[in-house]
Every structure is written in structure tokens, then in C-alpha cells.
Design a protein around this motif. Structure first.
Motif, PDB file in Angstrom:
ATOM      1  N   GLN A  22      51.466  55.050  72.778  1.00 37.62           N
ATOM      2  CA  GLN A  22      51.290  56.423  72.008  1.00 37.62           C
ATOM      3  C   GLN A  22      52.640  56.791  71.510  1.00 37.62           C
ATOM      4  O   GLN A  22      52.736  57.213  70.508  1.00 37.62           O
ATOM      5  CB  GLN A  22      50.648  57.209  72.971  1.00 37.62           C
ATOM      6  N   GLU A  68      55.215  54.950  70.582  1.00 40.26           N
ATOM      7  CA  GLU A  68      55.442  54.241  69.608  1.00 40.26           C
ATOM      8  C   GLU A  68      54.902  54.583  68.407  1.00 40.26           C
ATOM      9  O   GLU A  68      55.122  54.582  67.110  1.00 40.26           O
ATOM     10  CB  GLU A  68      55.118  52.844  69.875  1.00 40.26           C
ATOM     11  N   ARG A  69      53.461  54.865  68.645  1.00 37.43           N
ATOM     12  CA  ARG A  69      52.834  55.345  67.386  1.00 37.43           C
ATOM     13  C   ARG A  69      53.292  56.697  66.748  1.00 37.43           C
ATOM     14  O   ARG A  69      53.321  56.752  65.648  1.00 37.43           O
ATOM     15  CB  ARG A  69      51.132  55.459  67.693  1.00 37.43           C
ATOM     16  N   ASP A  70      53.234  57.780  67.697  1.00 42.05           N
ATOM     17  CA  ASP A  70      53.957  59.084  67.228  1.00 42.05           C
ATOM     18  C   ASP A  70      55.242  58.715  66.586  1.00 42.05           C
ATOM     19  O   ASP A  70      55.516  59.376  65.362  1.00 42.05           O
ATOM     20  CB  ASP A  70      54.363  59.741  68.454  1.00 42.05           C
ATOM     21  N   MET A 128      49.772  47.410  63.191  1.00 39.56           N
ATOM     22  CA  MET A 128      49.301  47.612  64.563  1.00 39.56           C
ATOM     23  C   MET A 128      47.939  47.800  64.809  1.00 39.56           C
ATOM     24  O   MET A 128      47.343  47.742  65.877  1.00 39.56           O
ATOM     25  CB  MET A 128      49.969  49.191  64.760  1.00 39.56           C
ATOM     26  N   ASP A 129      47.171  48.358  63.665  1.00 43.21           N
ATOM     27  CA  ASP A 129      45.876  48.435  64.052  1.00 43.21           C
ATOM     28  C   ASP A 129      45.031  47.134  63.289  1.00 43.21           C
ATOM     29  O   ASP A 129      43.774  47.319  62.737  1.00 43.21           O
ATOM     30  CB  ASP A 129      45.513  49.745  62.954  1.00 43.21           C
ATOM     31  N   ILE A 142      51.433  50.821  60.426  1.00 43.16           N
ATOM     32  CA  ILE A 142      50.266  51.054  61.086  1.00 43.16           C
ATOM     33  C   ILE A 142      49.245  49.858  61.073  1.00 43.16           C
ATOM     34  O   ILE A 142      48.469  49.495  61.856  1.00 43.16           O
ATOM     35  CB  ILE A 142      49.658  52.337  60.647  1.00 43.16           C
ATOM     36  N   GLY A 188      59.473  53.214  67.717  1.00 46.33           N
ATOM     37  CA  GLY A 188      58.456  52.651  66.646  1.00 46.33           C
ATOM     38  C   GLY A 188      59.243  52.646  65.272  1.00 46.33           C
ATOM     39  O   GLY A 188      58.449  51.933  64.360  1.00 46.33           O
ATOM     40  N   ALA A 235      46.612  55.895  69.906  1.00 47.22           N
ATOM     41  CA  ALA A 235      46.710  54.544  70.078  1.00 47.22           C
ATOM     42  C   ALA A 235      45.570  54.013  70.835  1.00 47.22           C
ATOM     43  O   ALA A 235      44.804  54.884  71.595  1.00 47.22           O
ATOM     44  CB  ALA A 235      47.926  54.370  70.997  1.00 47.22           C
TER      45      ALA A 235
END
Length: 478
Positions: free
Chosen positions: A425, A427-429, A398-399, A395, A316, A36
Motif C-alpha cells: 500500500q 508503494e502504491r501511494d 502493478m495491476d 500502475i 514506489g 492495493a
């Protein structure tokens, strides 16, 4: 990874079979960035004021945000915050007409803007702060000018110009009517959320239907209402713009930041020192399930609720589920089969959630579709290729590439909501490792939201009256 991207770009002909479609190279989960993006905030104290510095290269431009607490504003004055943020900077001051003030600011800076924003705590349910914000974009060497103009706006504005105040109120009314007519989905979703969410309740009071009702009342009875409005605006100024409630947020490199401390000390000394004799505001959400009648032939149908009130925690995976609902279930049933122009959903980190349709010919049928989403999720199936596409969609949201201003704002939000790098992090996982079972488990979340039975509809008079048994209250939108 580069080769796969080039293969996608180079593919010119539309595939004619499912086999050809599935042969197109697609990013794999392992190709997606695992880490993240960290926050970047240095916390300092200058002249008894907390200062957040986001040290990014900005090419000589500083992004300033001065935030003030509104926790001591009483309930009856909260809607007037929406008026205050539209008045400051748009009325004449001691040294400038409002036209000259506007021109002076925009000739020497990227603008000075005011707003009111709610920040919900990411860790503690029902805890939030609301800030009155003054934002500016300025070249480093013009920072002193911006503080001078903010000083002029806060302490030399003329609130007694009846003619100008009426122009602002009339303009606000017109803009709100246009916004609610063209973006009825936003209005309906916010109103439905206000039945269960304190933060949504505040937003409704300062920019939603509750705020519109106040503006309509003042505009329609301006001569009778103006003195009371002016008195309330002046009272708000003394409650809000005090040194003990100030936070300064600045995005700039070290050179730009070095110019800030002296400005803060001088500005702080000019702020009000009144001690408010109020207990602050308390928002008590109330279920209303309203239908607002319009002259349109289409509806904006929103259902809302909060999954955390059912004891569920944020994950997430909800981001992946949102993509699935938006591009598969809601798209097919609300838009393709139902004939609506659009549909969308949101499941926030604090639990506030909604599903809403846009320019929808239906009403009760759309509500039925929302409720059947639970069964759809319980029986969800997708192969690895499909899941990867959904994860890429989550993603990508998010990005989104951020400029220095947006990077600073992202770090400010994290500070005010107590969100940590470990949180994002995790959440991203959870997004990257989402599978069929995880999506099927999300049925509990949607079911928890729908069980609260909260909905709001902006729609044609005929359709709303036809389904009046659904509603607790019905009234004309305008």
C-alpha cells in the motif's frame, strides 16, 4: 471514468496538432484505484508441515506447489540443481518409461513441473531463501494421482540411464545456446547483477552462463563426466527432499483444500530422513566486467548495481522512473538515436538494478548513455498531464489481471519475502503521488548503481575487441 474511456475509444482520427492531442480525455490520478490488492493466505500446520492455503474460486482446479529448502546444498552442487530440475520427470522410473510417464501425467493433470526459485527478503538486505519447487495443476478429484506421480518421480526415477541422460544434457546445451543468442539481454543483465548480488549469483549458477559452462563441459566429455554427475544428482536428492525442509502451498477453494491434509501426511512419510553432512552454500559476488564474443554484429550491453548498498531505501517512485526511462530517455537515446532494437531497465525492491540494450549496434556509446541518465533525471521536468501518463504506465504494470494461480503465487512470494500489505500500500501511494521533485530525486539511485561500475556485454567479436580496454575479462560465449 466510463465516459472518458468511451471518449478515448471513440476517437478515430489521428490528432493533427499538439492542442488536439492534449484535448483527448485522459484518466486523472483521482480516477485510479487507491487501494492495493490484498494478499490471501491462511497458514496451517498439517503433520508438522507448514501449509499455505490461498482460498480462491478456481472452478475445481487445484494449484499445488511443494517447496523444499536447498540451504544445505554445498557450493559445488548448486549448479547441478539446474540439471536436476531438468532430469526429474524426464527420465524413466520404476513403473514407467519416460514417454509413458509424460503421457500419464498429461492425460490426468495440467502437468507436473520442477524449478528452482530465489526469494529475496524485502526487509533484510542480503537475506534470501532458495527453494526447489514441484508444481502441479490438477482437478480436485485427481489430487491423489498427482501425489502418486510426484512420489514416482522423486523416489523411483532411474538416474543410471546413460543414453537418456546424454539426450537431456545435449538438449539443455542446445536450448541454452538458443536462449543466449536470442535473449542476450537477459543473459547479460543476469551476469552483470551476479557481480554484486547473491541471489543473481545463484540464478547464474543454475540457469545462466555459469550453468551453461557446466553443461558444455559435461556434454563435450560425457563419458568422463557422467558417473560424477549421476553421483551428485543422487546426493542432491537426499539433501533436498526431506520432511524438515518442506513447505506446501495450495490454491483452491475449501472443497479442494479439504482433500489435501491426508495426502500431505502420506507423502511426508516417504521423504528422505538423511541428515546432510554439509555446511550449505555461500555465494560471494565478484566484480568481473566481462565481454563475451559472439558471431553476431549486434551487442547486448548491461550495467548493474545495487542502490541499497549506498544506503538508499526502496520507493514506489522507482516504478514511475522506470516507465520514464523506458518510454523517454532510454528509448530516445538507445533505440531512436542509437539504433538498438530495444532497451529496458529494472530497479528491484531489494536494490538489484540494471539497464540493458537489445540488439544494439553500439557498445561504449550505450554505456555513456546510461551514465548520462543521472543528469537527465536531475533536470527532469514534466507537467501534470505527462506525469499522469507515466503514473498510469507504472500502475498498469502493478495491476495486471491475475488468474487464481497467479493470485496464489503472488501471496506465496509475499510470505517468503516477508512483504506485508502495508508495504504494497505504501508503494502504491508513492506511485500515485509521484511528482517532478520525486523523479529528480531518483538521480541519486541511478548514480549509486552506476558508481559501482559493473557491466557485462555479449557482442560481436570485432566490437568487443575494439573496446577491450573496458573489460577485465574477455572470452568467447560459445
Amino acid at each position: 471514468m466510463v465516459q472518458k474511456t468511451e471518449a478515448l475509444i471513440a476517437y478515430q482520427e489521428e490528432p493533427s496538432t499538439k492542442e488536439e492531442l492534449e484535448s483527448i480525455p485522459l484518466l486523472q490520478r483521482e480516477d485510479i484505484k487507491k487501494e492495493a490488492e490484498p494478499f490471501k493466505t491462511e497458514i496451517e500446520t498439517i503433520a508438522d508441515t507448514t501449509v499455505l492455503h490461498h482460498n480462491f474460486f478456481t472452478n475445481g482446479i487445484g494449484y499445488l506447489n511443494i517447496l523444499f529448502n536447498i540451504e544445505q546444498v554445498p557450493n559445488e552442487l548448486v549448479p547441478y540443481l539446474g540439471i536436476l530440475k531438468n532430469v526429474l520427470g524426464f527420465v524413466s522410473t520404476e513403473h514407467y518409461s519416460y514417454g509413458d510417464l509424460f503421457n500419464e501425467i498429461n492425460m490426468n493433470s495440467g502437468g507436473i513441473y520442477t524449478g528452482v526459485t530465489s526469494y529475496a527478503d524485502a526487509k533484510v538486505q542480503n537475506r534470501f531463501v532458495v527453494k526447489f519447487e514441484i508444481r502441479a495443476k490438477v482437478l480436485y478429484e485427481k489430487l491423489h494421482f498427482v501425489f502418486e506421480m510426484i512420489d514416482e518421480i522423486l523416489f523411483a526415477s532411474n538416474f543410471d540411464d546413460d543414453k537418456r541422460l546424454y539426450e537431456i544434457i545435449a538438449m539443455l546445451k542446445s536450448r541454452l545456446q538458443m536462449s543466449m543468442s536470442s535473449s542476450g539481454h537477459s543473459t547479460a543483465a543476469l551476469r552483470a547483477l551476479s557481480y554484486c548480488s547473491e541471489t543473481a549469483g545463484v540464478s547464474d549458477m543454475i540457469g545462466g552462463l555459469t550453468f551453461y559452462r557446466l553443461i558444455d563441459k559435461i556434454e563435450s566429455n560425457f563419458e568422463e563426466e557422467k558417473d560424477d554427475m549421476i553421483a551428485k544428482l543422487k546426493k542432491l536428492m537426499h539433501i533436498i527432499f526431506r520432511a524438515d525442509g518442506m513447505l506446501v502451498d495450495y490454491t483452491a477453494d475449501e472443497k479442494g483444500y479439504s482433500l489435501l491434509p491426508g495426502e500431505i501426511e502420506t507423502f511426508r512419510n516417504k521423504l528422505y530422513t538423511d541428515i546432510p553432512d554439509t555446511d550449505g552454500f555461500k555465494i560471494v559476488p565478484q566484480k568481473k566486467n566481462e565481454g563475451f564474443k559472439t558471431a553476431s554484429k549486434v551487442q547486448y550491453v548491461a550495467v548493474a548495481g545495487n542502490y541499497k548498498q549506498a544506503g538508499l531505501s526502496y520507493t514506489g517512485v522507482l516504478k514511475v522512473m522506470k516507465v520514464i526511462l523506458g518510454y523517454d530517455y532510454l528509448w530516445n537515446h538507445v533505440r531512436v538515436k542509437g539504433g538498438a532494437y530495444g532497451c529496458m531497465s529494472s530497479f528491484s525492491k531489494v536494490g538489484d538494478s540494471y539497464m540493458v540494450s537489445y540488439r544494439d549496434p553500439n557498445l561504449e556509446k550505450t554505456i555513456e548513455v546510461y551514465h548520462k541518465a543521472v543528469d537527465y533525471l536531475k533536470n527532469f521536468n514534466a507537467d501534470e498531464r505527462e506525469m499522469t501518463k507515466y503514473i498510469i504506465g507504472a500502475i498498469s504494470d502493478m495491476d495486471i489481471p491475475l488468474n487464481p494461480s497467479a493470485k496464489g503465487a503472488r501471496s506465496l512470494i509475499a510470505y517468503l519475502t516477508h512483504e506485508t500489505y502495508e508495504d504494497i500500500q505504501r508503494e502504491r501511494d508513492e506511485v500515485l503521488h509521484a511528482g517532478e521533485e520525486n523523479i529528480r530525486d531518483m538521480a541519486r539511485y541511478v548514480e549509486a548503481v552506476l558508481k559501482q561500475n559493473l557491466f557485462c556485454v555479449l557482442g560481436g567479436e570485432e566490437k568487443v575487441e575494439e573496446q577491450k580496454a573496458l573489460f577485465d575479462q574477455i572470452e568467447n560465449l560459445f
